[in-house]
Design an enzyme around this catalytic site. Structure first.
Site, PDB file in Angstrom:
ATOM      1  N   GLU A   1       4.260  19.110 -20.998  1.00 59.34           N
ATOM      2  CA  GLU A   1       3.333  18.818 -20.027  1.00 59.34           C
ATOM      3  C   GLU A   1       3.652  17.708 -19.111  1.00 59.34           C
ATOM      4  OE1 GLU A   1      -1.141  19.781 -20.546  1.00 59.34           O
ATOM      5  OE2 GLU A   1      -1.346  17.911 -20.190  1.00 59.34           O
TER       6      GLU A   1
ATOM      7  N   ARG B   1       2.058  10.484  16.270  1.00 63.97           N
ATOM      8  CA  ARG B   1       0.719   9.893  16.767  1.00 63.97           C
ATOM      9  C   ARG B   1       1.383   8.655  17.664  1.00 63.97           C
ATOM     10  NH1 ARG B   1      -4.379   9.514  17.812  1.00 63.97           N
ATOM     11  NH2 ARG B   1      -5.415   7.486  17.240  1.00 63.97           N
TER      12      ARG B   1
ATOM     13  N   GLN C   1       7.099  -1.005  11.589  1.00 60.26           N
ATOM     14  CA  GLN C   1       7.716  -1.381  10.438  1.00 60.26           C
ATOM     15  C   GLN C   1       6.651  -1.161   9.331  1.00 60.26           C
ATOM     16  OE1 GLN C   1      10.071  -4.580   9.644  1.00 60.26           O
ATOM     17  NE2 GLN C   1      11.823  -3.668  10.517  1.00 60.26           N
TER      18      GLN C   1
END
Ligand SMILES: Cc1cc2nc3c(=O)[nH]c(=O)nc-3n(C[C@H](O)[C@H](O)[C@H](O)COP(=O)(O)OP(=O)(O)OC[C@H]3O[C@@H](n4cnc5c(N)ncnc54)[C@H](O)[C@@H]3O)c2cc1C
Length: 382
Positions: free
Chosen positions: A245, A271, A282
């Site tokens: 898992e 955007r 940045q």
């Protein structure tokens, strides 16, 4: 050292991504809202072999090696936007199907693996109890000898797929004094057994399409042939299931991390604020660069753990490291992606808030982050 995928693995990856996008994604937000586990989609996943990836073909599986399983599950986590479905399927596969395949006798494998692989049965792994989570081996569920078999009594909690379980691997004390060292036994219990009840379904923060619940065992009788790998073998089975898992469920999360990265990059490119794409700031591009670095590291950790599984080597430290790093990177990346999307990131429509809600649980299941650090420290001799 060769980091490339084989041609078969490339095809596997592409096919799973295409399948997930075409078949599994529609309506994911609604299923999340309504907490719907889709048995229909479960069946569709079975049709392409996801529920039995590493299981030999003679038992109905796809017969893949662990590294190819990592490729497949990473692709699944990347292409499938229904994080609950990805989780449900991985829990079924890695904590029920795999231990049954690895530790079951011939009759148990012939009886249960085909329906677990072809979608007819949902499997679960029941260890956690109301009083024992991280300290899993302080469990109270008991199995007492009774004639030709055992009577099981106890309550298991937080069980993935519990409310829709058909087959349960349940861990119970058979010798309290021995405890972890030979005192815990794993049993196969069918959900129709008298005294068994899937009693409570939990409402959760995320993974809402993956049903999670409590299982009650009241004098459940199981025949001696329901014992998995012998009386006292519970801790070996549990540990092995956790190795699978921690390596492979978290490979699926690396896939989802890649999808988040794609989404963050795309949004930061398109955007525009203050006259330029926000990715030119940045403050936006650096968290995205960090997501890329963590994704690369996450993938290497998952693949290394899968490679060790393939070679039958001890992977306790590598599986814990993969689980710890991927889960924490997953949460951080999901949080950063929400931030990068600003107000839109907080809206359901953009799907990143859902990934964040889903991701949080990854630092808890398969052992919390704290427990992974404990495991690593212990193996370092601390
Ligand atoms: C979505 C989900 C799915 C799950 N699915 C399953 C399942 O299918 N089967 C199953 O058996 N269980 C399942 N679990 C249960 C899961 O394994 C436990 O929640 C987990 O092991 C933690 O146990 P707990 O919740 O009792 O927390 P606790 O053990 O009570 O821990 C609480 C806090 O204390 C910390 N802590 C405890 N002990 C130590 C220590 N020694 N050192 C440092 N920190 C410590 C933990 O890190 C944690 O932060 C699932 C849980 C979730 C959330």
């Amino acid at each position: 050292m060769d980091f490339s995928l084989s041609e078969e693995q490339e095809i596997l990856r592409k096919n799973i991504i295409r399948f997930a996008r075409e078949v599994l994604n529609e309506g994911a937000a609604q299923r999340d809202r309504e907490e719907t586990f889709s048995r229909e989609l479960w069946q569709k996943c079975a049709e392409i072999g996801l529920q039995g990836l590493p299981v030999p073909e003679e038992y109905g599986g796809s017969g893949l090696d662990p590294v190819s399983c990592a490729v497949a599950l990473e692709a699944f986590g990347y292409g499938c936007h229904d994080g609950g479905l990805v989780f449900s399927l991985c829990a079924h596969l890695l904590s029920c199907v795999v231990p049954l395949w690895k530790f079951g006798n011939e009759e148990q494998k012939r009886r249960y693996l085909p329906p677990l692989c072809d979608g007819r049965m949902v499997g679960v792994h029941a260890m956690s109890e109301p009083g024992s989570g991280s300290d899993a081996f302080s469990l109270r569920t008991k199995a007492n000898p009774d004639g030709r078999g055992f009577r099981i009594n106890g309550t298991k909690t937080f069980i993935s797929n519990g409310p829709v379980a058909d087959l349960v691997i349940v861990f119970a004390l058979t010798d309290q004094k021995k405890g972890y060292y030979g005192g815990v036994t794993a049993f196969l219990v069918e959900s129709g057994s008298p005294g068994f009840q899937a009693s409570r379904k939990f409402e959760k923060m995320g993974l809402r399409t993956a049903p999670l619940g409590e299982l009650v065992f009241e004098d459940v009788f199981v025949d001696a042939d329901a014992v998995l790998a012998g009386v006292g073998a519970g801790s070996t089975i549990f540990t092995h299931a956790m190795d699978w898992e921690r390596a492979l469920l978290f490979a699926s999360h690396a896939g989802t991390m890649e999808r988040l990265l794609d989404q963050a990059v795309e949004y930061a490119r398109t955007r525009v604020q203050f006259g330029q794409p926000i990715g030119k700031f940045q403050a936006v591009s650096h968290p995205i660069a960090d997501m890329k670095v963590r994704l690369e590291a996450a993938r290497l950790l998952a693949y290394k753990a899968a490679w060790l599984l393939d070679r039958g080597k001890n992977l306790a430290i590598e599986a814990a490291a993969a689980k710890l790093f991927i889960s924490e990177s997953f949460v951080k990346g999901a949080f950063d992606t929400v931030q990068i999307h600003g107000g839109y990131g907080y809206m359901v429509e953009y799907e990143v808030e859902r990934v964040l809600r889903d991701a949080v649980a990854s630092t808890i299941y398969s052992g919390t982050s704290g427990m992974q650090r404990n495991i690593i420290a212990r193996w370092l001799g601390l």
